[in-house]
Write a protein that holds these residues in place. Sequence first.
Motif, PDB file in Angstrom:
ATOM      1  N   GLN A  14      80.197  63.609 -12.934  1.00 55.56           N
ATOM      2  CA  GLN A  14      78.768  63.865 -12.792  1.00 55.56           C
ATOM      3  C   GLN A  14      78.519  65.358 -12.718  1.00 55.56           C
ATOM      4  O   GLN A  14      77.562  65.859 -13.307  1.00 55.56           O
ATOM      5  CB  GLN A  14      78.226  63.153 -11.543  1.00 55.56           C
ATOM      6  CG  GLN A  14      76.736  63.366 -11.293  1.00 55.56           C
ATOM      7  CD  GLN A  14      75.835  62.799 -12.369  1.00 55.56           C
ATOM      8  OE1 GLN A  14      76.252  61.954 -13.152  1.00 55.56           O
ATOM      9  NE2 GLN A  14      74.586  63.264 -12.423  1.00 55.56           N
ATOM     10  N   GLN A  15      79.365  66.077 -11.994  1.00 54.70           N
ATOM     11  CA  GLN A  15      79.271  67.534 -11.980  1.00 54.70           C
ATOM     12  C   GLN A  15      79.985  68.074 -13.207  1.00 54.70           C
ATOM     13  O   GLN A  15      80.904  68.881 -13.136  1.00 54.70           O
ATOM     14  CB  GLN A  15      79.892  68.110 -10.709  1.00 54.70           C
ATOM     15  CG  GLN A  15      78.978  67.980  -9.502  1.00 54.70           C
ATOM     16  CD  GLN A  15      79.522  68.759  -8.335  1.00 54.70           C
ATOM     17  OE1 GLN A  15      80.720  68.798  -8.096  1.00 54.70           O
ATOM     18  NE2 GLN A  15      78.640  69.399  -7.587  1.00 54.70           N
ATOM     19  N   GLY A  16      79.561  67.620 -14.349  1.00 56.14           N
ATOM     20  CA  GLY A  16      80.146  67.979 -15.629  1.00 56.14           C
ATOM     21  C   GLY A  16      79.237  67.470 -16.732  1.00 56.14           C
ATOM     22  O   GLY A  16      78.009  67.467 -16.595  1.00 56.14           O
TER      23      GLY A  16
ATOM     24  N   MET B 137      81.541  61.812 -10.888  1.00 52.64           N
ATOM     25  CA  MET B 137      81.800  62.539  -9.632  1.00 52.64           C
ATOM     26  C   MET B 137      80.495  62.888  -8.958  1.00 52.64           C
ATOM     27  O   MET B 137      79.572  63.391  -9.584  1.00 52.64           O
ATOM     28  CB  MET B 137      82.571  63.816  -9.942  1.00 52.64           C
ATOM     29  CG  MET B 137      82.815  64.682  -8.733  1.00 52.64           C
ATOM     30  SD  MET B 137      83.801  66.105  -9.231  1.00 52.64           S
ATOM     31  CE  MET B 137      83.838  66.996  -7.699  1.00 52.64           C
ATOM     32  N   THR B 138      80.377  62.624  -7.694  1.00 60.90           N
ATOM     33  CA  THR B 138      79.163  62.948  -6.967  1.00 60.90           C
ATOM     34  C   THR B 138      79.126  64.421  -6.630  1.00 60.90           C
ATOM     35  O   THR B 138      80.119  65.115  -6.675  1.00 60.90           O
ATOM     36  CB  THR B 138      79.082  62.146  -5.661  1.00 60.90           C
ATOM     37  OG1 THR B 138      80.130  62.569  -4.822  1.00 60.90           O
ATOM     38  CG2 THR B 138      79.164  60.660  -5.925  1.00 60.90           C
ATOM     39  N   SER B 139      77.920  64.902  -6.237  1.00 62.36           N
ATOM     40  CA  SER B 139      77.780  66.316  -5.907  1.00 62.36           C
ATOM     41  C   SER B 139      78.519  66.693  -4.645  1.00 62.36           C
ATOM     42  O   SER B 139      78.681  67.856  -4.341  1.00 62.36           O
ATOM     43  CB  SER B 139      76.291  66.661  -5.749  1.00 62.36           C
ATOM     44  OG  SER B 139      75.753  65.941  -4.677  1.00 62.36           O
ATOM     45  N   THR B 140      78.991  65.711  -3.899  1.00 58.84           N
ATOM     46  CA  THR B 140      79.751  66.022  -2.687  1.00 58.84           C
ATOM     47  C   THR B 140      81.217  66.231  -2.953  1.00 58.84           C
ATOM     48  O   THR B 140      81.938  66.694  -2.080  1.00 58.84           O
ATOM     49  CB  THR B 140      79.609  64.871  -1.673  1.00 58.84           C
ATOM     50  OG1 THR B 140      80.156  63.700  -2.238  1.00 58.84           O
ATOM     51  CG2 THR B 140      78.176  64.645  -1.287  1.00 58.84           C
ATOM     52  N   ALA B 141      81.671  65.872  -4.143  1.00 61.67           N
ATOM     53  CA  ALA B 141      83.105  65.863  -4.385  1.00 61.67           C
ATOM     54  C   ALA B 141      83.603  67.062  -5.147  1.00 61.67           C
ATOM     55  O   ALA B 141      84.689  67.070  -5.677  1.00 61.67           O
ATOM     56  CB  ALA B 141      83.476  64.588  -5.138  1.00 61.67           C
TER      57      ALA B 141
ATOM     58  N   GLY C 227      75.927  63.615   0.939  1.00 65.17           N
ATOM     59  CA  GLY C 227      75.040  64.256  -0.026  1.00 65.17           C
ATOM     60  C   GLY C 227      74.892  65.736   0.261  1.00 65.17           C
ATOM     61  O   GLY C 227      75.235  66.218   1.340  1.00 65.17           O
ATOM     62  N   GLN C 228      74.387  66.476  -0.728  1.00 68.14           N
ATOM     63  CA  GLN C 228      74.223  67.923  -0.583  1.00 68.14           C
ATOM     64  C   GLN C 228      72.868  68.337  -1.146  1.00 68.14           C
ATOM     65  O   GLN C 228      72.774  69.055  -2.143  1.00 68.14           O
ATOM     66  CB  GLN C 228      75.357  68.672  -1.279  1.00 68.14           C
ATOM     67  CG  GLN C 228      76.724  68.397  -0.692  1.00 68.14           C
ATOM     68  CD  GLN C 228      77.786  69.372  -1.189  1.00 68.14           C
ATOM     69  OE1 GLN C 228      77.498  70.432  -1.721  1.00 68.14           O
ATOM     70  NE2 GLN C 228      79.042  69.018  -0.993  1.00 68.14           N
TER      71      GLN C 228
ATOM     72  N   ASP D 290      70.817  76.827 -12.253  1.00 67.38           N
ATOM     73  CA  ASP D 290      70.918  75.377 -12.071  1.00 67.38           C
ATOM     74  C   ASP D 290      69.828  74.922 -11.098  1.00 67.38           C
ATOM     75  O   ASP D 290      70.107  74.581  -9.948  1.00 67.38           O
ATOM     76  CB  ASP D 290      72.324  75.055 -11.529  1.00 67.38           C
ATOM     77  CG  ASP D 290      72.534  73.586 -11.199  1.00 67.38           C
ATOM     78  OD1 ASP D 290      71.792  72.737 -11.736  1.00 67.38           O
ATOM     79  OD2 ASP D 290      73.448  73.298 -10.401  1.00 67.38           O
ATOM     80  N   PRO D 291      68.548  74.913 -11.550  1.00 66.51           N
ATOM     81  CA  PRO D 291      67.445  74.617 -10.612  1.00 66.51           C
ATOM     82  C   PRO D 291      67.491  73.219 -10.029  1.00 66.51           C
ATOM     83  O   PRO D 291      66.933  72.989  -8.950  1.00 66.51           O
ATOM     84  CB  PRO D 291      66.188  74.818 -11.484  1.00 66.51           C
ATOM     85  CG  PRO D 291      66.667  74.652 -12.887  1.00 66.51           C
ATOM     86  CD  PRO D 291      68.052  75.201 -12.907  1.00 66.51           C
ATOM     87  N   GLU D 292      68.143  72.277 -10.684  1.00 65.69           N
ATOM     88  CA  GLU D 292      68.233  70.913 -10.169  1.00 65.69           C
ATOM     89  C   GLU D 292      69.443  70.721  -9.254  1.00 65.69           C
ATOM     90  O   GLU D 292      69.696  69.622  -8.760  1.00 65.69           O
ATOM     91  CB  GLU D 292      68.293  69.914 -11.328  1.00 65.69           C
ATOM     92  CG  GLU D 292      67.085  69.953 -12.245  1.00 65.69           C
ATOM     93  CD  GLU D 292      65.794  69.634 -11.514  1.00 65.69           C
ATOM     94  OE1 GLU D 292      65.835  68.801 -10.575  1.00 65.69           O
ATOM     95  OE2 GLU D 292      64.752  70.203 -11.874  1.00 65.69           O
ATOM     96  N   ASN D 293      70.194  71.794  -9.048  1.00 65.85           N
ATOM     97  CA  ASN D 293      71.334  71.782  -8.119  1.00 65.85           C
ATOM     98  C   ASN D 293      72.377  70.720  -8.477  1.00 65.85           C
ATOM     99  O   ASN D 293      72.929  70.055  -7.599  1.00 65.85           O
ATOM    100  CB  ASN D 293      70.841  71.596  -6.685  1.00 65.85           C
ATOM    101  CG  ASN D 293      71.892  71.989  -5.662  1.00 65.85           C
ATOM    102  OD1 ASN D 293      72.628  72.948  -5.869  1.00 65.85           O
ATOM    103  ND2 ASN D 293      71.973  71.266  -4.573  1.00 65.85           N
ATOM    104  N   LEU D 294      72.657  70.600  -9.747  1.00 66.19           N
ATOM    105  CA  LEU D 294      73.686  69.666 -10.196  1.00 66.19           C
ATOM    106  C   LEU D 294      75.037  69.980  -9.580  1.00 66.19           C
ATOM    107  O   LEU D 294      75.784  69.066  -9.211  1.00 66.19           O
ATOM    108  CB  LEU D 294      73.786  69.715 -11.732  1.00 66.19           C
ATOM    109  CG  LEU D 294      74.954  68.954 -12.358  1.00 66.19           C
ATOM    110  CD1 LEU D 294      74.816  67.453 -12.103  1.00 66.19           C
ATOM    111  CD2 LEU D 294      75.029  69.243 -13.859  1.00 66.19           C
ATOM    112  N   PHE D 295      75.351  71.270  -9.443  1.00 65.03           N
ATOM    113  CA  PHE D 295      76.674  71.673  -8.992  1.00 65.03           C
ATOM    114  C   PHE D 295      76.775  71.849  -7.478  1.00 65.03           C
ATOM    115  O   PHE D 295      77.742  72.406  -6.980  1.00 65.03           O
ATOM    116  CB  PHE D 295      77.104  72.950  -9.713  1.00 65.03           C
ATOM    117  CG  PHE D 295      77.316  72.753 -11.190  1.00 65.03           C
ATOM    118  CD1 PHE D 295      78.302  71.901 -11.646  1.00 65.03           C
ATOM    119  CD2 PHE D 295      76.514  73.386 -12.110  1.00 65.03           C
ATOM    120  CE1 PHE D 295      78.506  71.698 -13.005  1.00 65.03           C
ATOM    121  CE2 PHE D 295      76.700  73.194 -13.471  1.00 65.03           C
ATOM    122  CZ  PHE D 295      77.698  72.343 -13.927  1.00 65.03           C
ATOM    123  N   GLY D 296      75.801  71.351  -6.741  1.00 66.07           N
ATOM    124  CA  GLY D 296      75.903  71.343  -5.287  1.00 66.07           C
ATOM    125  C   GLY D 296      75.821  72.724  -4.661  1.00 66.07           C
ATOM    126  O   GLY D 296      75.256  73.660  -5.232  1.00 66.07           O
TER     127      GLY D 296
END
Length: 319
Positions: free
Chosen positions: A194-196, A1-5, A121-122, A252-258
């Motif tokens: 991906q967001q997991g 799953m992309t960070s946009t979803a 993208g986010q 979450d410094p890498e902003n995995l969860f958007g």
Amino acid sequence: MTSTAKSSRSRTRHTGAAAVALTAAAALLAGCSSSDDTSDNPLAGEKAEAGTVVVGSNNFAESTLLADIYGEALKAKGLKVTYKHNIGSRETTYGLMKNGSVTVLPEYNGSLLAYLDPEAGQKSAEAVNEAVKAKLDKKLTLLESSPAENKDSVSVNAETAKKHGLTAESTLADLKDIAPELVIGGSPEFQTRQQGLKGLESVYGLKFKSFKALDAGGPLTQSALTRNTVQAADVFTTDPTIIKEKFVVLKDPENLFGHANVTPLVHKEGLPQEGVDALNAVSAKLDTETLLDLDAQVQLDKKDPLDVAKEWLESAGLS
């Protein structure tokens, strides 16, 4: 799953289910109201009376609270306000915003973008807002986003935090050495998205002992984390259980969860400049810690959301 979803998850608090029939939604909402409601049927679709700002909310507690905050902030500037609470999913509220039946709605910028453009993208909150504005109906716009976010997080229970020295300043990267000792829980989809787990491994190098399928940040997840059936779990960042059970939310410094910043969505013609200024002032004062506390007052202490809204606005100098 992309960070946009992110908002495609099966939870109504951000997107709702696209396939829910409007008639079924209306039946479910019959009798739903909150203090200061002025419409018996939030799906009626009648345009706002000239000079009146209609503040809407989706059908979950935080949205109702945010709508009350927005509405009372507008009243403090002398604007006439009515409410349409508990409308339902984004599919319904967005339509009412477009036709002018609702003037103001508390939204979550990244979730709204995922609804408008699932492939977008986010990279930053500012980029998300610009992308949303480009996709919105021309009659609508976003105002300034608040720092407050209600989004996915990996949180650990108090026992695990104490054992491994994790605090509110700890990040997901701090789990790298201890993840093999931990069972992590979440919705079944969290295991393959991906967001997991996929993103936690590819972005942060985390490989957990095992995964336990629960629900999307709901009571199963909360209970399992409290009882230490799992030591880490996907918990939403403004879930009052965080306060009640002393969970530690890892940064979450890498902003995995958007992004999921609380942001006013407005119908341009229905909100005068003093209203715009009032809502931007609210956004400037509202952060995640504050929203979590306000949610806890409503959902744990069972206070009336309108009373909580008024008290916070007064404390913030916005009433």
